[in-house]
Design a protein around this motif. Structure first.
Motif, PDB file in Angstrom:
ATOM      1  N   SER A   1       0.827  -1.212   0.000  1.00  0.00           N
ATOM      2  CA  SER A   1       0.000   0.000   0.000  1.00  0.00           C
ATOM      3  C   SER A   1       0.857   1.256   0.000  1.00  0.00           C
ATOM      4  O   SER A   1       0.361   2.343  -0.314  1.00  0.00           O
ATOM      5  CB  SER A   1      -0.942   0.019   1.207  1.00  0.00           C
ATOM      6  OG  SER A   1      -1.951  -0.974   1.086  1.00  0.00           O
TER       7      SER A   1
ATOM      8  N   ARG B   1      -4.248   2.268  -0.073  1.00  0.00           N
ATOM      9  CA  ARG B   1      -3.767   3.561  -0.541  1.00  0.00           C
ATOM     10  C   ARG B   1      -3.546   3.472  -2.044  1.00  0.00           C
ATOM     11  O   ARG B   1      -2.812   2.614  -2.521  1.00  0.00           O
ATOM     12  CB  ARG B   1      -2.458   3.924   0.171  1.00  0.00           C
ATOM     13  CG  ARG B   1      -1.797   5.202  -0.286  1.00  0.00           C
ATOM     14  CD  ARG B   1      -0.507   5.421   0.497  1.00  0.00           C
ATOM     15  NE  ARG B   1       0.226   6.604   0.051  1.00  0.00           N
ATOM     16  CZ  ARG B   1       1.127   6.588  -0.921  1.00  0.00           C
ATOM     17  NH1 ARG B   1       1.412   5.439  -1.537  1.00  0.00           N
ATOM     18  NH2 ARG B   1       1.750   7.694  -1.280  1.00  0.00           N
TER      19      ARG B   1
ATOM     20  N   GLU C   1      -7.383   4.816   2.893  1.00  0.00           N
ATOM     21  CA  GLU C   1      -6.703   5.857   3.651  1.00  0.00           C
ATOM     22  C   GLU C   1      -6.397   7.076   2.781  1.00  0.00           C
ATOM     23  O   GLU C   1      -6.504   8.208   3.231  1.00  0.00           O
ATOM     24  CB  GLU C   1      -5.405   5.306   4.243  1.00  0.00           C
ATOM     25  CG  GLU C   1      -5.613   4.169   5.235  1.00  0.00           C
ATOM     26  CD  GLU C   1      -4.306   3.555   5.664  1.00  0.00           C
ATOM     27  OE1 GLU C   1      -3.246   4.043   5.207  1.00  0.00           O
ATOM     28  OE2 GLU C   1      -4.328   2.596   6.450  1.00  0.00           O
ATOM     29  N   GLU C   2      -5.994   6.839   1.518  1.00  0.00           N
ATOM     30  CA  GLU C   2      -5.464   7.930   0.705  1.00  0.00           C
ATOM     31  C   GLU C   2      -5.598   7.604  -0.772  1.00  0.00           C
ATOM     32  O   GLU C   2      -5.455   6.452  -1.185  1.00  0.00           O
ATOM     33  CB  GLU C   2      -3.985   8.134   1.060  1.00  0.00           C
ATOM     34  CG  GLU C   2      -3.276   9.231   0.314  1.00  0.00           C
ATOM     35  CD  GLU C   2      -1.844   9.375   0.775  1.00  0.00           C
ATOM     36  OE1 GLU C   2      -1.031   9.926   0.005  1.00  0.00           O
ATOM     37  OE2 GLU C   2      -1.516   8.917   1.900  1.00  0.00           O
TER      38      GLU C   2
END
Length: 458
Positions: free
Chosen positions: A38, A64, A121-122
């Motif tokens: 990730s 991610r 998360e992102e």
């Protein structure tokens, strides 16, 4: 410590060699493997599928998504552009549109195949992966609603960080702010580059993204008036703001924001915009190359200047100031980074005067930039005084002129508790010039520096 680290490394290598070629990484749990890949870009994560059947398909569950190009991709795009420039000429419109469509197709397929649960998360969108040269009057070659669809996906995954960067020379992506009309309690950071976000879109973003802490807007042609007002419950948790290359900006107002800490302003109109900063009790860091902003912040009597802890300036400010323009006393300033352009023989004198206004300065970094009228300047004699807080100094872009040596000597004489002095020679000079400059720096400073100072010449 270095010897211990080397010994540990040797022990670990021996352990690996005793495993007779067993793949220890693939024995890790899925959660650990996903945490590792990730951290890669999407292109790199997909490549891990060929390692073994154990890795196959793991990239579909990463938490991610980073679509920025790898170094190999960047090199391939650069070579393709250079080839077409020489073989085809400057008209690469069809090639550029096709490449953009391929990039968007990769992003769409990745989003459709992502099985990383309900939360990511992102997400970092970078499109395209090279700088196209589309004319100003030509339209965006991708279907409408593309950016909005990507943002809808991101919001549905409750992401905390979004970077949406359209890396073009002239083109801006048309953008509707339908994504910003609902309350969002998860997004903490958003960076928009090349997106035509207007005043209403920014207002909705600040009003509805209640957990937002970091906001960056670059290269928006429609942004004009920025109002971030704490008493209107606008972005109550906002800490960091960057506004750059927004040439139509007329007004920036930040007021009554109790959590606001740092502001970055770059490449804004030279004149014609107004900046208002009021009641920002935690505001401690300013980074700007806007002369108008610097003069307002550094002028005597400005409350904001008195609370700054870190300051980064990149402009011609010290050629503008003179004895009739008094500097504010910045009693809390501890870290200063300057890109210093030398235009007159008074430039160093004004820089010295600026340092005198920062009595608690601990770290100073100065990069010497352009020089007009030759390499040698007559630095005026100034009163040295002392500073028992200044401990780390870095001077870069040096050419070895006498005024640079005098200014460096002034700093060494002023910093009574200096721990480290780094002198970096201008990399653009010839090898012979750099050799002579290094020798001059060593000859000038080695005798006057205490043995306790870490002296480095780069």
């Amino acid at each position: 410590e270095k010897r211990v680290a080397a010994s540990n490394c040797e022990i670990n290598n021996n352990n690996i060699n005793n495993d007779d070629g067993v793949d220890m990484i693939s024995k890790l749990s899925d959660d650990i493997l996903l945490s590792i890949i990730s951290r890669l870009t999407v292109a790199e994560a997909v490549c891990t599928s060929i390692l073994s059947t154990r890795w196959r398909g793991l990239h579909k569950y990463i938490t991610r998504l980073d679509f920025s190009p790898t170094s190999k991709q960047l090199q391939a795009f650069k070579e393709e552009e250079e080839f077409r420039l020489h073989k085809v000429g400057h008209d690469n419109r069809l090639f550029e549109e096709e490449l953009i469509r391929k990039c968007t197709s990769v992003i769409d397929r990745t989003l459709d195949s992502n099985n990383g649960g309900s939360i990511l998360e992102e997400i970092r969108f970078y499109l395209p992966w090279f700088q196209i040269t589309t004319c100003l009057n030509e339209s965006w070659p991708i279907e409408s609603g593309l950016v909005e669809r990507w943002l809808d996906f991101a919001f549905s995954k409750q992401v905390q960080t979004i970077h949406l960067h359209i890396n073009t020379f002239h083109l801006r992506v048309p953008f509707s702010y339908s994504n910003f009309t609902s309350i969002n309690k998860t997004l903490k950071e958003i960076s928009l580059n090349g997106i035509d976000l207007d005043d209403e879109g920014l207002r909705l973003l600040l009003s509805n993204f209640v957990a937002l802490e970091r906001l960056s807007i670059e290269r928006s042609d429609k942004l004009s008036d920025v109002h971030i007002l704490g008493d209107h419950l606008i972005a109550p948790k906002l800490k960091h703001l960057n506004i750059s290359a927004c040439w139509d900006i007329k007004f920036i107002e930040i007021r009554d924001m109790t959590n606001f800490e740092s502001l970055r302003l770059y490449h804004l109109p030279l004149i014609g915009y107004e900046l208002v900063l009021e009641n920002l009790p935690r505001f401690v860091q300013l980074d700007t190359n806007c002369r108008k902003t610097e003069i307002e912040i550094l002028s005597r009597g400005n409350v904001i200047s008195e609370q700054l802890v870190k300051l980064k300036l990149s402009t011609y400010i010290f050629d503008v100031y003179n004895d009739y323009m008094p500097l504010a006393r910045m009693g809390k300033l501890k870290h200063v980074e300057l890109e210093f352009s030398i235009y007159t023989d008074r430039s160093f004198h004004e820089l010295v005067r600026f340092m005198d206004a920062c009595p608690c300065l601990q770290k100073l970094e100065i990069k010497m930039k352009s020089r007009w009228g030759g390499e040698h300047y007559c630095m005026e004699v100034v009163k040295k005084g002392s500073n028992d807080h200044l401990k780390w100094v870095k001077l870069s872009g040096l050419e070895g002129c006498s005024c640079e040596m005098k200014f460096g000597s002034y700093i060494v004489g002023k910093a009574t508790e200096l721990k480290e002095l780094v002198m970096e020679i201008c990399p653009e000079k010839t090898d012979e010039s750099r050799r002579r400059a290094r020798a001059l720096v060593r000859k000038c400073f080695q005798p006057i520096l205490p043995d306790s100072v870490n002296f480095v010449i780069v």
